[in-house]
Design an enzyme around this catalytic site. Sequence first.
Site, mmCIF file in Angstrom:
data_model
loop_
_atom_site.group_PDB
_atom_site.id
_atom_site.type_symbol
_atom_site.label_atom_id
_atom_site.label_comp_id
_atom_site.label_asym_id
_atom_site.label_seq_id
_atom_site.Cartn_x
_atom_site.Cartn_y
_atom_site.Cartn_z
ATOM 1 N N THR A 186 19.702 -13.301 34.919
ATOM 2 C CA THR A 186 19.959 -13.334 33.479
ATOM 3 C C THR A 186 19.013 -12.341 32.817
ATOM 4 O O THR A 186 17.955 -12.053 33.353
ATOM 5 C CB THR A 186 19.666 -14.761 32.981
ATOM 6 N N GLY A 216 25.589 -22.810 28.704
ATOM 7 C CA GLY A 216 24.181 -23.010 29.070
ATOM 8 C C GLY A 216 23.240 -22.846 27.888
ATOM 9 O O GLY A 216 23.668 -22.727 26.736
ATOM 10 N N THR A 237 14.742 -18.327 30.624
ATOM 11 C CA THR A 237 15.693 -18.115 31.720
ATOM 12 C C THR A 237 15.438 -19.175 32.777
ATOM 13 O O THR A 237 14.326 -19.698 32.875
ATOM 14 C CB THR A 237 15.571 -16.705 32.326
ATOM 15 N N GLY A 238 16.461 -19.507 33.553
ATOM 16 C CA GLY A 238 16.301 -20.523 34.579
ATOM 17 C C GLY A 238 17.451 -21.507 34.530
ATOM 18 O O GLY A 238 18.572 -21.148 34.167
ATOM 19 N N GLY A 240 19.657 -23.726 32.947
ATOM 20 C CA GLY A 240 20.006 -24.009 31.564
ATOM 21 C C GLY A 240 20.046 -25.487 31.233
ATOM 22 O O GLY A 240 19.612 -25.919 30.156
HETATM 23 N N1 ASP Z 1 19.639 -19.972 31.825
HETATM 24 C C1 ASP Z 1 20.897 -19.430 32.316
HETATM 25 C C2 ASP Z 1 21.940 -20.511 32.280
HETATM 26 O O1 ASP Z 1 21.669 -21.627 32.712
HETATM 27 C C3 ASP Z 1 20.820 -18.876 33.694
HETATM 28 C C4 ASP Z 1 19.613 -18.004 33.996
HETATM 29 O O2 ASP Z 1 18.691 -17.857 33.174
HETATM 30 O O3 ASP Z 1 19.584 -17.421 35.111
HETATM 31 O O4 ASP Z 1 23.037 -20.242 31.869
#
Ligand code: ASP
Length: 321
Positions: A186, A216, A237-238, A240
């Site tokens: 992301t 998300g 990020t991570g 969601g």
């Molecule tokens: N946070 C994003 C989601 O869950 C994914 C990511 O940050 O890699 O949609």
Amino acid sequence: LVHGKPNFGLVVHGGAGSIRRELKKEVGKRSAYLRKSVAAGYEVLRKGRSSTDAVERAITVLEDCGVFNAGSGSCLTVEGKIEPDAALMNGDQSCGAVAHASIVKNPISLARSVMEKSDHVLIAGTRELEEFARAVGFPLSQLEPTAYRRLEWKRRLGELKSSGKIAGWPRNSTLVSKSYIKSPGTVGAVAMDSNGKLCAGVSTGGRFMKLPGRIGDSAIVGAGLYADYDVGAAVATGEGEEIIKVCLCKAACDFMKLGLDAQDASDAAINLISQKRGRGTAGIISIDRLGGLGVSRNTQMMPHSYRFSSMNKIETNGFGL
Ligand code: ASP
């Protein structure tokens, strides 16, 4: 302040996650695009333009390159489709977000149109966004998955068929069959311009093998992003689903409001999500109202890159290697 002027600049990230073998091979490529993104955003700021322009520019570079989980590089739903989310928020709290924006090349720019041309904060749905894009004269262009994403989807579909499980989605596994922070990428950006104004932006394909219709944190103000002139701005990020539960970016800004600088506030927000939702869940980048930088994560990696007017070159870090 640098010579009495705001320490303008920006920080971008390329997604938080664990280190996979494929990723190791891509460190050079990913760090080159992160630097290209920062250079493009910094140039906008150097010319005296707004942090909003800089964030949009920086994220566009990352959406277009197809290497990150955003824009053309977006990961796929369990049905093999792209359903990206994106959002933008300024320090005056104007904001716009889109969910399932697969009908434009740059979801971040459509999110900006929601902010500037509608009375809403979030518009979701392919058909609905198509209509909105037409109404505001935004060029339509279907996002097609990259060959790499298609291959990965086929592989995961094979796993689903043979084991009845989708990595990362325990309950979904029984619906159709813990994913996926394992495929990071992301993108997000936070900038401060020469007038001291802040903007935060994010763009993502979401998480691999998500159910169709899932939205998300990246489209949700307070969770995936937050900005307030009086305190600072942050992008997450991570996973969601976990980020939403703790309103991670609002939490980071609340820590800044209590007097912490961007780094301490980011660390405090990551401690919070680690305690409440577990490790391996998130990363965050932030800038406080004084132009201080914050970068924190509880994942193995979160590649990021930044440049401020107090620096004479771009820094890149966070590959965790
Ligand atoms: N946070 C994003 C989601 O869950 C994914 C990511 O940050 O890699 O949609």
